[in-house]
Design a protein around this motif. Structure first.
Motif, mmCIF file in Angstrom:
data_model
loop_
_atom_site.group_PDB
_atom_site.id
_atom_site.type_symbol
_atom_site.label_atom_id
_atom_site.label_comp_id
_atom_site.label_asym_id
_atom_site.label_seq_id
_atom_site.Cartn_x
_atom_site.Cartn_y
_atom_site.Cartn_z
ATOM 1 N N LEU A 73 -42.992 -25.706 41.195
ATOM 2 C CA LEU A 73 -42.223 -26.336 42.197
ATOM 3 C C LEU A 73 -42.849 -26.212 43.536
ATOM 4 C CD1 LEU A 73 -38.520 -25.752 41.163
ATOM 5 C CD2 LEU A 73 -39.984 -27.597 40.504
ATOM 6 N N LEU A 100 -39.413 -20.094 33.517
ATOM 7 C CA LEU A 100 -39.672 -19.226 34.661
ATOM 8 C C LEU A 100 -40.405 -20.205 35.778
ATOM 9 C CD1 LEU A 100 -40.784 -15.720 33.564
ATOM 10 C CD2 LEU A 100 -38.682 -16.696 34.368
ATOM 11 N N LEU A 101 -39.833 -20.305 36.919
ATOM 12 C CA LEU A 101 -40.544 -21.018 38.021
ATOM 13 C C LEU A 101 -41.401 -20.250 39.029
ATOM 14 C CD1 LEU A 101 -37.068 -22.555 39.408
ATOM 15 C CD2 LEU A 101 -38.443 -23.286 37.362
ATOM 16 N N GLY A 102 -42.463 -20.987 39.289
ATOM 17 C CA GLY A 102 -43.535 -20.562 40.294
ATOM 18 C C GLY A 102 -43.251 -21.247 41.483
ATOM 19 N N PRO A 103 -43.045 -20.679 42.595
ATOM 20 C CA PRO A 103 -43.003 -21.402 43.983
ATOM 21 C C PRO A 103 -44.402 -21.890 44.550
ATOM 22 C CG PRO A 103 -42.576 -18.886 44.268
ATOM 23 C CD PRO A 103 -43.239 -19.043 42.781
ATOM 24 N N ARG A 113 -52.788 -20.000 43.557
ATOM 25 C CA ARG A 113 -52.318 -18.654 43.123
ATOM 26 C C ARG A 113 -51.276 -18.593 42.030
ATOM 27 N NH1 ARG A 113 -50.227 -13.781 47.033
ATOM 28 N NH2 ARG A 113 -49.008 -12.697 45.632
ATOM 29 N N VAL A 114 -50.229 -19.611 42.288
ATOM 30 C CA VAL A 114 -49.311 -19.681 41.069
ATOM 31 C C VAL A 114 -49.709 -20.006 39.802
ATOM 32 C CG1 VAL A 114 -47.853 -21.810 40.802
ATOM 33 C CG2 VAL A 114 -47.006 -19.541 42.265
ATOM 34 N N GLU A 116 -52.760 -19.672 38.566
ATOM 35 C CA GLU A 116 -53.605 -18.821 37.898
ATOM 36 C C GLU A 116 -52.514 -17.488 37.357
ATOM 37 O OE1 GLU A 116 -56.960 -18.716 37.864
ATOM 38 O OE2 GLU A 116 -57.170 -20.502 39.078
ATOM 39 N N ALA A 117 -51.731 -17.223 38.075
ATOM 40 C CA ALA A 117 -50.737 -16.237 37.791
ATOM 41 C C ALA A 117 -49.903 -16.466 36.429
ATOM 42 C CB ALA A 117 -49.642 -15.977 39.104
ATOM 43 N N MET A 118 -49.725 -17.835 36.418
ATOM 44 C CA MET A 118 -48.896 -18.206 35.287
ATOM 45 C C MET A 118 -50.033 -18.225 34.143
ATOM 46 S SD MET A 118 -46.616 -21.349 36.578
ATOM 47 C CE MET A 118 -44.942 -20.978 37.118
ATOM 48 N N ASP A 120 -52.606 -16.230 33.617
ATOM 49 C CA ASP A 120 -52.564 -14.901 33.701
ATOM 50 C C ASP A 120 -51.562 -14.248 32.897
ATOM 51 O OD1 ASP A 120 -54.880 -14.839 35.086
ATOM 52 O OD2 ASP A 120 -53.910 -14.174 36.971
ATOM 53 N N ARG A 121 -50.397 -14.669 32.967
ATOM 54 C CA ARG A 121 -49.223 -14.315 32.345
ATOM 55 C C ARG A 121 -49.094 -14.752 30.721
ATOM 56 N NH1 ARG A 121 -49.661 -13.074 37.037
ATOM 57 N NH2 ARG A 121 -48.520 -11.252 38.085
ATOM 58 N N GLY A 122 -49.965 -15.710 30.486
ATOM 59 C CA GLY A 122 -50.166 -16.072 29.054
ATOM 60 C C GLY A 122 -48.912 -16.941 28.642
ATOM 61 N N MET A 123 -48.523 -17.719 29.704
ATOM 62 C CA MET A 123 -47.616 -18.796 29.626
ATOM 63 C C MET A 123 -48.163 -19.829 28.258
ATOM 64 S SD MET A 123 -45.184 -19.039 32.959
ATOM 65 C CE MET A 123 -44.893 -17.739 33.782
ATOM 66 N N ARG A 140 -58.754 -28.172 35.023
ATOM 67 C CA ARG A 140 -59.108 -26.664 34.614
ATOM 68 C C ARG A 140 -57.926 -25.920 33.998
ATOM 69 N NH1 ARG A 140 -60.428 -22.064 36.796
ATOM 70 N NH2 ARG A 140 -59.211 -22.260 38.603
ATOM 71 N N ARG B 9 -61.258 -15.931 26.822
ATOM 72 C CA ARG B 9 -60.733 -15.414 28.266
ATOM 73 C C ARG B 9 -62.071 -14.307 28.493
ATOM 74 N NH1 ARG B 9 -56.046 -15.751 31.138
ATOM 75 N NH2 ARG B 9 -56.233 -13.980 32.784
ATOM 76 N N ARG B 54 -60.390 -12.637 35.178
ATOM 77 C CA ARG B 54 -58.859 -12.452 35.759
ATOM 78 C C ARG B 54 -58.133 -11.428 34.788
ATOM 79 N NH1 ARG B 54 -55.394 -15.701 38.468
ATOM 80 N NH2 ARG B 54 -56.265 -14.344 40.421
ATOM 81 N N LEU B 100 -41.839 -14.779 40.528
ATOM 82 C CA LEU B 100 -41.566 -15.640 39.373
ATOM 83 C C LEU B 100 -39.941 -15.898 39.539
ATOM 84 C CD1 LEU B 100 -43.895 -15.293 36.351
ATOM 85 C CD2 LEU B 100 -43.820 -16.946 38.249
ATOM 86 N N LEU B 101 -39.597 -17.134 39.708
ATOM 87 C CA LEU B 101 -37.956 -17.190 39.628
ATOM 88 C C LEU B 101 -37.332 -17.633 38.194
ATOM 89 C CD1 LEU B 101 -38.021 -19.974 42.575
ATOM 90 C CD2 LEU B 101 -38.329 -17.301 42.616
#
Lengths: 345, 345
Positions: A73, A100-103, A113-114, A116-118, A120-123, A140, B9, B54, B100-101
Motif C-alpha cells: 500500500l 501481510l502488508l508492506g508500507p 525496498r518493500v 524486494e523485501a517481499m 526476499d521473503r519468498g512470498m 521485474r 535465485r 539478495r 510488515l503489517l
DNA sequence: TTGAAAGCGCTAACAG
DNA sequence: CTGTTAGCGCTTTCAA
C-alpha cells in the motif's frame, strides 16, 4: 510466565513420531497432497492437534510455498486503500494464505525496498496498489513472483491489472455539474512529469476524462486545469490560483477528496460559501466525505470489489504462472452530497 | 519480458564461488560478523553487487534471524495508527529490519490468526497496536518472540508497553470545557464488558479520567456517561440518548473523533448548532479533525513518538531477551478548535 | 500407499 | 582469519 522459558517449536518430526509415521506422510497431510490414506490423514491430524503443531512458513518456503501474500500500500493514510485491502483479505480468509502488508511510502525507493523485501521473503504472490514505480521495475518484480497491479492503467504481459475507470469517473462529475447548470467547471490535478507514468496513473486519466467530458458537453472553452498535487495543501494552492482568475469558476472538480478539503479551506478563507458560491466535488468517496459537516460530492470506486478481483486473479496466476495476463476494469459511481448545487445566478 | 523466464535465485554459494571464498565468509560479511578481513569484506561485497545477490530471508530465519518486524494494526481505517506506524518505520529505516503489517481486524480470532502467522514466519519482533486479545494470549505470543504492546495499559513481565496517558487526556478535555464555563459535560464511552480488558483498554481509562476530572472540578453531580461504541454510529446513538435527557448537557466529550462525527450528525439533525448550542470534543486528533468544515477540538496522542519508542524498545529486547520489561507512558496535548466554545447563556 | 534420503539457502560450531 | 561440516524444518524425488 518465565521470560527464559523458550520451548523448542513443535516440528514435523515431532508430529511424525507422535503419530508413528514418516515425516513425508505428515508433509503430505499438511499439503492435502495425493497419497495419504484416510486413516493416515486422521492419525496425523490428531497428532498435529494434540501437539499444537504449526508449520514453519520460512522452512516451507525453502522448497515449496510460504502461503503468504504481500500487499503493498503506497499510503496507509488514504482511506480508499483499506477498502481494497478488505476485498483482498475477505477473498483470502478461507484459504491458507496469510496477507501481510508492506508500507510503500510513496516513492520509488521506498517501493523498491518493500517489493524486494517481499520477494526476499519468498512470498507466493504480490498485490501492488497504486504503485508509482517505473513499469520496468514492476515487470521485474512480476517476473519473479506472481503479481497483480491495482490502480494503474496500461497492460503488461507479466502482471494482471485491476483498475477503476477514471475517465468515466471524471465524466460522471462533469456530467453532474453540467446538469446542475455549471459551465465554468475547473479541475485540480496531480502534477505528473514522468512520461511513462503519465499514461498509466489514475490522476492523469481523471484529468483526461475531465477534458473529454467538458468537450462532450460543449464546454471546451471553459476547460481549466490547475496542476498541483493530490494533497490537502495541493487543493489549497489550486483553489487559490483559481480564485485569482478574471472569471472565477462556479465549480471545482478536485481529483481526490483530500484535495477537496484543501479547496474548502481556501474558499472558507476567501469568505465564499459552498455550494452557494461555488460547488466542489472530490474523488474516492473516502470516509470523511460522508461526514455531516463535510458532506462532499464524490466518486465511489468500489474498493472492496477491486480487492476481490485482485485476490482472485492472483490465486489464478499462482496456480498457472504462464496464463495470459488479464485486465479488469470496474465502473465508478457518483455520490452526490451537499457540496454541489446549482450555480449562483 | 518472457513470462516463462524464471532464473534461479543467486545464492550465497554463487557469491562465494564468484569471490573465490567460502560460503562462511560470505555469511560473515552479510551479517557484519566478526572474523572477516577488510580485503575479504570488499571482495565479497563486490561479488554480491556484481551478481545482484539478495539474501533469502526465509532461509536465514531457519538458523538465525529473518530481519522482519511484524506490526499488528487492529484497524487500518483508524487514522491514528498510521502515525504510530510512521514512528516505527522511521526508527527502523536505517536498520536491516523490514516492517510488515498484519491486518488485525478487530477481533480476538482475527488477532490470533495474524499473531500466529507472524510467529510462524519467524519474525524477529512484534509490535501489537491496541490489541483486544486476552492478556494470556499476548503473553503467550510474547513468550515466543520479543513483543511490544502499544496502546494498552497494565504491565507484563514478558512484554514492554507504550501508552499515551488516557486519564490525562480526558482531564485535558474536561478542564478545557470547564474553563469555558461548561458544567453539564457528558461523555460517550466505548462499552467494555470483559473484566480484564476493562482495566487495560484506553477507552476505559478515558472514561475513568473523565469521572476523576469531573470530580476534581466539583462537577460530580453532572457526571453523565453513555456507553455505546467507538464508531460513528455509536456517537450518533449516544448523542440521541443525551438529547433525550430532561436537562441536556451543554458539552459532549466523545471518546474518539469518529464518535464525535456521529454526535455532530445527530446534533445537526436535531437542529442544534455547534458550538453555539452544544460544544463537542473528540479524541485522537485524527486527520479529518483538522479539516476546515469539521474543525474538531481533540486530544493529540503523539503517535509518531509512540511508534518510535515501540521500535526502540523492541530492538533492545531483541538484543537482550531477558531484560526487565519497560513501560513507557507519554503525555497527550489538547488541540482546541472551533467545535468548543462558551456554553449558551 | 508409504518412507528413506537428498536438498532448499543460510548460519553456527568447530578445526585449521 | 578462514574453511569444513552439520544442521534449521520442510518438500520432493525415488524406491520399496
Amino acid at each position: 510466565m518465565e521470560p527464559s522459558a523458550r520451548p523448542r517449536r513443535v516440528t514435523i518430526v515431532d508430529v511424525a513420531r507422535h503419530a508413528g509415521v514418516s515425516t513425508t506422510a505428515v508433509s503430505k497431510v499438511l499439503r492435502n497432497a495425493y497419497g495419504a490414506s484416510p486413516e493416515m490423514q486422521t492419525k496425523v491430524r490428531r497428532a498435529m492437534a494434540e501437539l499444537g503443531y504449526r508449520p514453519h512458513a520460512g522452512a516451507r518456503g525453502l522448497r515449496g510455498q510460504t502461503y503468504t501474500i504481500g500487499v503493498m500500500l503506497p499510503d496507509i493514510r488514504n482511506p480508499f486503500f483499506p477498502e481494497v485491502l478488505d476485498g483482498i483479505t475477505r477473498s483470502l480468509e478461507d484459504t491458507e494464505y496469510q496477507v501481510l502488508l508492506g508500507p510503500g511510502g510513496n516513492g520509488e525507493k521506498a517501493e523498491a525496498r518493500v517489493t524486494e523485501a517481499m520477494v526476499d521473503r519468498g512470498m507466493d504472490g504480490l498485490v501492488l496498489v497504486a504503485p508509482v514505480s517505473a513499469r520496468a521495475h514492476l515487470e521485474r518484480v512480476a517476473s519473479m513472483v506472481p503479481t497483480v497491479v491495482v490502480g494503474r492503467h496500461g497492460s503488461s504481459p507479466v502482471y494482471d491489472t485491476v483498475v477503476d475507470d477514471d475517465v468515466e469517473g471524471a465524466s460522471l462529475v462533469v456530467g453532474h455539474l453540467a446538469a446542475l447548470g455549471h459551465r465554468r467547471i475547473a479541475h485540480i490535478e496531480h502534477h505528473e512529469t514522468d512520461p511513462t507514468r503519465l499514461a498509466e496513473m489514475p490522476n492523469a486519466r481523471r484529468a483526461d476524462g475531465y477534458r473529454q467530458a467538458m468537450r462532450a458537453h460543449g464546454l471546451e472553452e471553459w476547460i481549466d486545469v490547475v496542476s498541483t498535487s493530490y494533497t490537502q495543501e495541493g487543493g489549497y494552492r489550486g483553489a487559490g490560483e483559481l480564485l485569482s482568475r478574471p472569471r472565477r469558476p462556479t465549480a471545482v472538480f478536485a481529483g481526490a477528496d483530500v484535495v477537496a478539503m484543501g479547496v474548502l479551506e481556501a474558499l472558507a478563507e476567501a469568505g465564499l460559501s459552498v455550494p452557494g458560491d461555488i460547488s466542489v466535488s472530490g474523488y474516492d468517496n473516502t470516509t470523511f466525505a460522508a461526514f455531516r459537516p463535510v458532506s462532499l460530492t464524490s466518486v465511489d470506486q468500489a474498493g472492496t470489489e477491486i480487492g476481490g478481483h485482485a485476490a482472485r486473479l492472483l490465486l489464478e496466476r499462482i496456480a498457472d504462472r504462464n496464463r495470459r495476463s488479464v485486465q479488469v476494469s470496474l465502473s465508478p459511481t457518483l455520490v452526490p452530497r451537499r457540496s454541489t448545487a446549482r450555480p449562483p445566478e
